[in-house]
Write a protein that holds these residues in place. Structure first.
Motif, PDB file in Angstrom:
ATOM      1  N   SER A  93     -15.167   2.270 -40.258  1.00  0.00           N
ATOM      2  CA  SER A  93     -15.023   3.111 -39.089  1.00  0.00           C
ATOM      3  C   SER A  93     -15.432   4.530 -39.447  1.00  0.00           C
ATOM      4  O   SER A  93     -15.220   4.976 -40.567  1.00  0.00           O
ATOM      5  N   PRO A  94     -16.030   5.263 -38.512  1.00  0.00           N
ATOM      6  CA  PRO A  94     -16.354   6.663 -38.793  1.00  0.00           C
ATOM      7  C   PRO A  94     -15.079   7.448 -39.084  1.00  0.00           C
ATOM      8  O   PRO A  94     -13.982   7.048 -38.711  1.00  0.00           O
ATOM      9  N   THR A  95     -15.227   8.559 -39.767  1.00  0.00           N
ATOM     10  CA  THR A  95     -14.073   9.379 -40.129  1.00  0.00           C
ATOM     11  C   THR A  95     -13.313   9.850 -38.905  1.00  0.00           C
ATOM     12  O   THR A  95     -12.099   9.865 -38.883  1.00  0.00           O
ATOM     13  N   VAL A  96     -14.035  10.234 -37.856  1.00  0.00           N
ATOM     14  CA  VAL A  96     -13.380  10.725 -36.648  1.00  0.00           C
ATOM     15  C   VAL A  96     -13.898   9.962 -35.441  1.00  0.00           C
ATOM     16  O   VAL A  96     -15.098   9.785 -35.277  1.00  0.00           O
ATOM     17  N   ASN A  97     -12.995   9.481 -34.639  1.00  0.00           N
ATOM     18  CA  ASN A  97     -13.326   8.870 -33.360  1.00  0.00           C
ATOM     19  C   ASN A  97     -12.761   9.778 -32.275  1.00  0.00           C
ATOM     20  O   ASN A  97     -11.745  10.435 -32.476  1.00  0.00           O
ATOM     21  N   TYR A  98     -13.399   9.813 -31.149  1.00  0.00           N
ATOM     22  CA  TYR A  98     -12.945  10.670 -30.067  1.00  0.00           C
ATOM     23  C   TYR A  98     -12.395   9.822 -28.939  1.00  0.00           C
ATOM     24  O   TYR A  98     -12.853   8.703 -28.717  1.00  0.00           O
ATOM     25  N   GLY A  99     -11.430  10.354 -28.236  1.00  0.00           N
ATOM     26  CA  GLY A  99     -10.828   9.600 -27.158  1.00  0.00           C
ATOM     27  C   GLY A  99     -10.382  10.482 -26.019  1.00  0.00           C
ATOM     28  O   GLY A  99     -10.462  11.709 -26.085  1.00  0.00           O
ATOM     29  N   ARG A 100      -9.942   9.823 -24.984  1.00  0.00           N
ATOM     30  CA  ARG A 100      -9.392  10.531 -23.834  1.00  0.00           C
ATOM     31  C   ARG A 100      -8.268   9.683 -23.261  1.00  0.00           C
ATOM     32  O   ARG A 100      -8.234   8.459 -23.421  1.00  0.00           O
ATOM     33  N   TYR A 152     -20.494   5.330 -33.083  1.00  0.00           N
ATOM     34  CA  TYR A 152     -21.481   4.264 -33.225  1.00  0.00           C
ATOM     35  C   TYR A 152     -21.665   3.458 -31.944  1.00  0.00           C
ATOM     36  O   TYR A 152     -22.490   2.556 -31.882  1.00  0.00           O
ATOM     37  N   ALA A 153     -20.903   3.758 -30.894  1.00  0.00           N
ATOM     38  CA  ALA A 153     -20.955   2.951 -29.672  1.00  0.00           C
ATOM     39  C   ALA A 153     -22.349   2.893 -29.063  1.00  0.00           C
ATOM     40  O   ALA A 153     -22.796   1.845 -28.620  1.00  0.00           O
ATOM     41  N   GLU A 154     -23.037   4.011 -29.032  1.00  0.00           N
ATOM     42  CA  GLU A 154     -24.368   4.033 -28.430  1.00  0.00           C
ATOM     43  C   GLU A 154     -25.323   3.083 -29.171  1.00  0.00           C
ATOM     44  O   GLU A 154     -26.093   2.369 -28.549  1.00  0.00           O
ATOM     45  N   ALA A 155     -25.246   3.058 -30.492  1.00  0.00           N
ATOM     46  CA  ALA A 155     -26.127   2.181 -31.274  1.00  0.00           C
ATOM     47  C   ALA A 155     -25.802   0.715 -31.007  1.00  0.00           C
ATOM     48  O   ALA A 155     -26.700  -0.122 -30.943  1.00  0.00           O
ATOM     49  N   VAL A 156     -24.523   0.388 -30.831  1.00  0.00           N
ATOM     50  CA  VAL A 156     -24.116  -0.989 -30.594  1.00  0.00           C
ATOM     51  C   VAL A 156     -24.569  -1.442 -29.201  1.00  0.00           C
ATOM     52  O   VAL A 156     -24.985  -2.580 -29.009  1.00  0.00           O
ATOM     53  N   LEU A 157     -24.490  -0.539 -28.221  1.00  0.00           N
ATOM     54  CA  LEU A 157     -24.817  -0.905 -26.857  1.00  0.00           C
ATOM     55  C   LEU A 157     -26.315  -0.899 -26.567  1.00  0.00           C
ATOM     56  O   LEU A 157     -26.749  -1.439 -25.558  1.00  0.00           O
ATOM     57  N   SER A 158     -27.100  -0.307 -27.422  1.00  0.00           N
ATOM     58  CA  SER A 158     -28.555  -0.213 -27.197  1.00  0.00           C
ATOM     59  C   SER A 158     -29.245  -1.509 -27.509  1.00  0.00           C
ATOM     60  O   SER A 158     -28.862  -2.289 -28.298  1.00  0.00           O
ATOM     61  N   VAL A 186     -10.746   5.066 -26.705  1.00  0.00           N
ATOM     62  CA  VAL A 186     -11.277   5.645 -27.935  1.00  0.00           C
ATOM     63  C   VAL A 186     -12.748   5.271 -28.017  1.00  0.00           C
ATOM     64  O   VAL A 186     -13.121   4.114 -27.842  1.00  0.00           O
ATOM     65  N   PHE A 187     -13.591   6.270 -28.282  1.00  0.00           N
ATOM     66  CA  PHE A 187     -15.033   6.077 -28.326  1.00  0.00           C
ATOM     67  C   PHE A 187     -15.543   6.334 -29.736  1.00  0.00           C
ATOM     68  O   PHE A 187     -15.371   7.418 -30.278  1.00  0.00           O
ATOM     69  N   SER A 188     -16.147   5.343 -30.304  1.00  0.00           N
ATOM     70  CA  SER A 188     -16.732   5.468 -31.634  1.00  0.00           C
ATOM     71  C   SER A 188     -18.086   6.159 -31.537  1.00  0.00           C
ATOM     72  O   SER A 188     -18.850   5.904 -30.604  1.00  0.00           O
ATOM     73  N   VAL A 217      -8.368  -2.484 -39.438  1.00  0.00           N
ATOM     74  CA  VAL A 217      -8.075  -3.900 -39.159  1.00  0.00           C
ATOM     75  C   VAL A 217      -8.557  -4.261 -37.756  1.00  0.00           C
ATOM     76  O   VAL A 217      -9.152  -5.320 -37.540  1.00  0.00           O
ATOM     77  N   ALA A 218      -8.329  -3.371 -36.790  1.00  0.00           N
ATOM     78  CA  ALA A 218      -8.751  -3.637 -35.413  1.00  0.00           C
ATOM     79  C   ALA A 218     -10.260  -3.764 -35.310  1.00  0.00           C
ATOM     80  O   ALA A 218     -10.773  -4.448 -34.433  1.00  0.00           O
ATOM     81  N   MET A 219     -10.987  -3.129 -36.218  1.00  0.00           N
ATOM     82  CA  MET A 219     -12.447  -3.202 -36.198  1.00  0.00           C
ATOM     83  C   MET A 219     -12.942  -4.321 -37.105  1.00  0.00           C
ATOM     84  O   MET A 219     -14.048  -4.301 -37.610  1.00  0.00           O
ATOM     85  N   ASP A 220     -12.093  -5.330 -37.352  1.00  0.00           N
ATOM     86  CA  ASP A 220     -12.437  -6.505 -38.173  1.00  0.00           C
ATOM     87  C   ASP A 220     -12.887  -6.118 -39.570  1.00  0.00           C
ATOM     88  O   ASP A 220     -13.795  -6.736 -40.134  1.00  0.00           O
ATOM     89  N   GLY A 221     -12.273  -5.103 -40.141  1.00  0.00           N
ATOM     90  CA  GLY A 221     -12.591  -4.717 -41.513  1.00  0.00           C
ATOM     91  C   GLY A 221     -13.869  -3.927 -41.646  1.00  0.00           C
ATOM     92  O   GLY A 221     -14.253  -3.547 -42.740  1.00  0.00           O
ATOM     93  N   GLY A 222     -14.566  -3.681 -40.537  1.00  0.00           N
ATOM     94  CA  GLY A 222     -15.786  -2.879 -40.599  1.00  0.00           C
ATOM     95  C   GLY A 222     -15.470  -1.434 -40.893  1.00  0.00           C
ATOM     96  O   GLY A 222     -14.344  -0.971 -40.705  1.00  0.00           O
TER      97      GLY A 222
END
Length: 69
Positions: free
Chosen positions: A34-41, A63-69, A59-61, A27-32
């Motif tokens: 999400s990868p099976t595992v997200n990593y965080g710190r 897919y973040a690198e692809a979105v930011l490129s 939390v870092f997806s 829901v937080a990702m607007d219904g998109g």
């Protein structure tokens, strides 16, 4: 600007995994999808001149690198 009194200290990072299939995360990702595992710190900040503690979790997806490129 006044200087800030005291010392700000950040704890060492704590790393964790987040289940990407979690319904609240979907829901937080607007219904998109999400990868099976997200990593965080997480870490906490303490300030010697104040009696509060700030907890920070990020939390870092994969897919973040692809979105930011």
């Amino acid at each position: 600007m006044k200087p800030i009194k005291g010392t700000l200290v950040r704890s060492p990072y704590s790393f964790f995994e987040v289940d990407g299939a979690d319904p609240e995360l979907q829901v937080a990702m607007d219904g998109g999808l999400s990868p099976t595992v997200n990593y965080g710190r997480s870490s906490q900040f303490t300030w010697s001149h104040h009696d509060s503690v700030l907890f920070l979790s990020e939390v870092f997806s994969p897919y973040a690198e692809a979105v930011l490129s």
